[in-house]
Motif scaffolding. Structure first.
Motif, mmCIF file in Angstrom:
data_model
loop_
_atom_site.group_PDB
_atom_site.id
_atom_site.type_symbol
_atom_site.label_atom_id
_atom_site.label_comp_id
_atom_site.label_asym_id
_atom_site.label_seq_id
_atom_site.Cartn_x
_atom_site.Cartn_y
_atom_site.Cartn_z
ATOM 1 N N CYS A 2 42.141 -34.150 10.689
ATOM 2 C CA CYS A 2 40.796 -34.247 11.269
ATOM 3 C C CYS A 2 40.840 -34.060 12.783
ATOM 4 N N LEU A 3 41.696 -34.795 13.442
ATOM 5 C CA LEU A 3 41.810 -34.690 14.893
ATOM 6 C C LEU A 3 42.331 -33.312 15.274
ATOM 7 N N PHE A 4 43.334 -32.849 14.565
ATOM 8 C CA PHE A 4 43.912 -31.534 14.821
ATOM 9 C C PHE A 4 42.842 -30.448 14.746
ATOM 10 N N ASN A 5 42.016 -30.471 13.713
ATOM 11 C CA ASN A 5 40.978 -29.452 13.543
ATOM 12 C C ASN A 5 39.953 -29.496 14.666
ATOM 13 N N ASN A 6 39.627 -30.687 15.147
ATOM 14 C CA ASN A 6 38.703 -30.808 16.273
ATOM 15 C C ASN A 6 39.314 -30.213 17.535
ATOM 16 N N VAL A 7 40.564 -30.537 17.806
ATOM 17 C CA VAL A 7 41.247 -30.001 18.990
ATOM 18 C C VAL A 7 41.358 -28.480 18.889
ATOM 19 N N LEU A 8 41.737 -27.989 17.728
ATOM 20 C CA LEU A 8 41.876 -26.552 17.529
ATOM 21 C C LEU A 8 40.546 -25.834 17.771
ATOM 22 N N SER A 9 39.469 -26.371 17.259
ATOM 23 C CA SER A 9 38.143 -25.764 17.469
ATOM 24 C C SER A 9 37.775 -25.730 18.946
ATOM 25 N N LEU A 10 38.037 -26.834 19.640
ATOM 26 C CA LEU A 10 37.705 -26.889 21.066
ATOM 27 C C LEU A 10 38.591 -25.960 21.899
ATOM 28 N N LEU A 11 39.838 -25.795 21.500
ATOM 29 C CA LEU A 11 40.719 -24.837 22.187
ATOM 30 C C LEU A 11 40.154 -23.429 22.077
ATOM 31 N N ARG A 12 39.741 -23.084 20.887
ATOM 32 C CA ARG A 12 39.175 -21.747 20.673
ATOM 33 C C ARG A 12 37.865 -21.583 21.440
ATOM 34 N N LEU A 13 37.062 -22.631 21.466
ATOM 35 C CA LEU A 13 35.809 -22.608 22.208
ATOM 36 C C LEU A 13 36.049 -22.349 23.697
ATOM 37 N N GLU A 14 37.141 -22.911 24.227
ATOM 38 C CA GLU A 14 37.489 -22.736 25.644
ATOM 39 C C GLU A 14 38.258 -21.441 25.906
ATOM 40 N N GLY A 15 38.511 -20.658 24.855
ATOM 41 C CA GLY A 15 39.152 -19.359 25.031
ATOM 42 C C GLY A 15 40.657 -19.392 25.204
ATOM 43 N N LEU A 16 41.295 -20.504 24.811
ATOM 44 C CA LEU A 16 42.752 -20.605 24.943
ATOM 45 C C LEU A 16 43.441 -20.185 23.651
ATOM 46 N N ASN A 17 44.636 -19.653 23.782
ATOM 47 C CA ASN A 17 45.436 -19.265 22.635
ATOM 48 C C ASN A 17 46.132 -20.508 22.082
ATOM 49 N N PRO A 18 45.734 -20.996 20.913
ATOM 50 C CA PRO A 18 46.317 -22.231 20.381
ATOM 51 C C PRO A 18 47.764 -22.093 19.918
ATOM 52 N N ARG A 115 40.002 -28.507 29.336
ATOM 53 C CA ARG A 115 39.638 -27.846 30.598
ATOM 54 C C ARG A 115 40.630 -28.183 31.700
ATOM 55 N N ARG A 116 41.133 -29.427 31.705
ATOM 56 C CA ARG A 116 42.177 -29.798 32.672
ATOM 57 C C ARG A 116 43.411 -28.932 32.456
ATOM 58 N N TYR A 117 43.773 -28.743 31.209
ATOM 59 C CA TYR A 117 44.936 -27.924 30.873
ATOM 60 C C TYR A 117 44.723 -26.488 31.355
ATOM 61 N N LYS A 118 43.532 -25.978 31.114
ATOM 62 C CA LYS A 118 43.181 -24.621 31.527
ATOM 63 C C LYS A 118 43.285 -24.481 33.052
ATOM 64 N N GLN A 119 42.795 -25.475 33.789
ATOM 65 C CA GLN A 119 42.886 -25.458 35.252
ATOM 66 C C GLN A 119 44.339 -25.463 35.715
ATOM 67 N N CYS A 120 45.159 -26.224 35.006
ATOM 68 C CA CYS A 120 46.588 -26.264 35.327
ATOM 69 C C CYS A 120 47.211 -24.880 35.137
ATOM 70 N N LEU A 121 46.866 -24.203 34.052
ATOM 71 C CA LEU A 121 47.385 -22.857 33.809
ATOM 72 C C LEU A 121 46.974 -21.885 34.901
ATOM 73 N N LEU A 122 45.781 -22.107 35.443
ATOM 74 C CA LEU A 122 45.267 -21.228 36.501
ATOM 75 C C LEU A 122 45.793 -21.602 37.880
ATOM 76 N N GLY A 123 46.684 -22.605 37.929
ATOM 77 C CA GLY A 123 47.292 -23.007 39.183
ATOM 78 C C GLY A 123 46.407 -23.881 40.051
ATOM 79 N N GLU A 124 45.449 -24.543 39.434
ATOM 80 C CA GLU A 124 44.503 -25.375 40.188
ATOM 81 C C GLU A 124 44.912 -26.849 40.194
#
Length: 134
Positions: A2-18, A115-124
């Motif tokens: 259940c938690l995994f599926n929620n995280v996976l959906s939100l990752l895809r929503l944010e445009g990240l490669n899971p 989103r924090r993770y995404k910012q980290c990837l972008l060097g922010e």
């Protein structure tokens, strides 16, 4: 799941490669990043919910099916629906998050962490893990 599926959906929503994880790796093509980011929420969302449901006798021994050949234990259909109802309530319950002015539902807190993770990837800046403040 259940938690995994929620995280996976939100990752895809944010445009990240899971599939591009940092902590979990294997030769198999699996969604490692979803496993990575799920870990921060396993205890505050799932573990505490399961313990609460067991301690308050919402879930009872007779709701579980006997172990299968691989040793797995499963909830009966009615109990599974009951658990899912409580799981959704838990994801909708509010929690403090440093990136939000006021408390947000856990589902939103997961999205903020992504989103924090995404910012980290972008060097922010460095990634800061979620910590539930009690």
């Amino acid at each position: 799941p259940c938690l995994f599926n929620n995280v996976l959906s939100l990752l895809r929503l944010e445009g990240l490669n899971p599939y591009l994880g940092n902590l979990h790796r294997s030769e198999r093509r699996e969604t490692h990043l979803a496993f990575d980011l799920m870990e921060e929420f396993r205890s505050p969302v799932v573990d505490t919910l399961v313990l609460k449901l067991l301690n308050q006798k919402v879930l009872k021994l007779e709701y579980f099916k006997a172990a299968d050949q691989q040793g797995g234990v499963y909830l009966q259909e009615d109990a599974r629906r009951l658990f899912l109802k409580h799981f959704e309530e838990r994801l909708s319950s509010s929690v403090a998050h440093p990136d939000a002015v006021k408390s947000v539902p856990y589902r939103r807190a997961i999205q903020l962490q992504i989103r924090r993770y995404k910012q980290c990837l972008l060097g922010e800046g460095a990634y800061r893990a979620f910590r539930r403040v009690t």
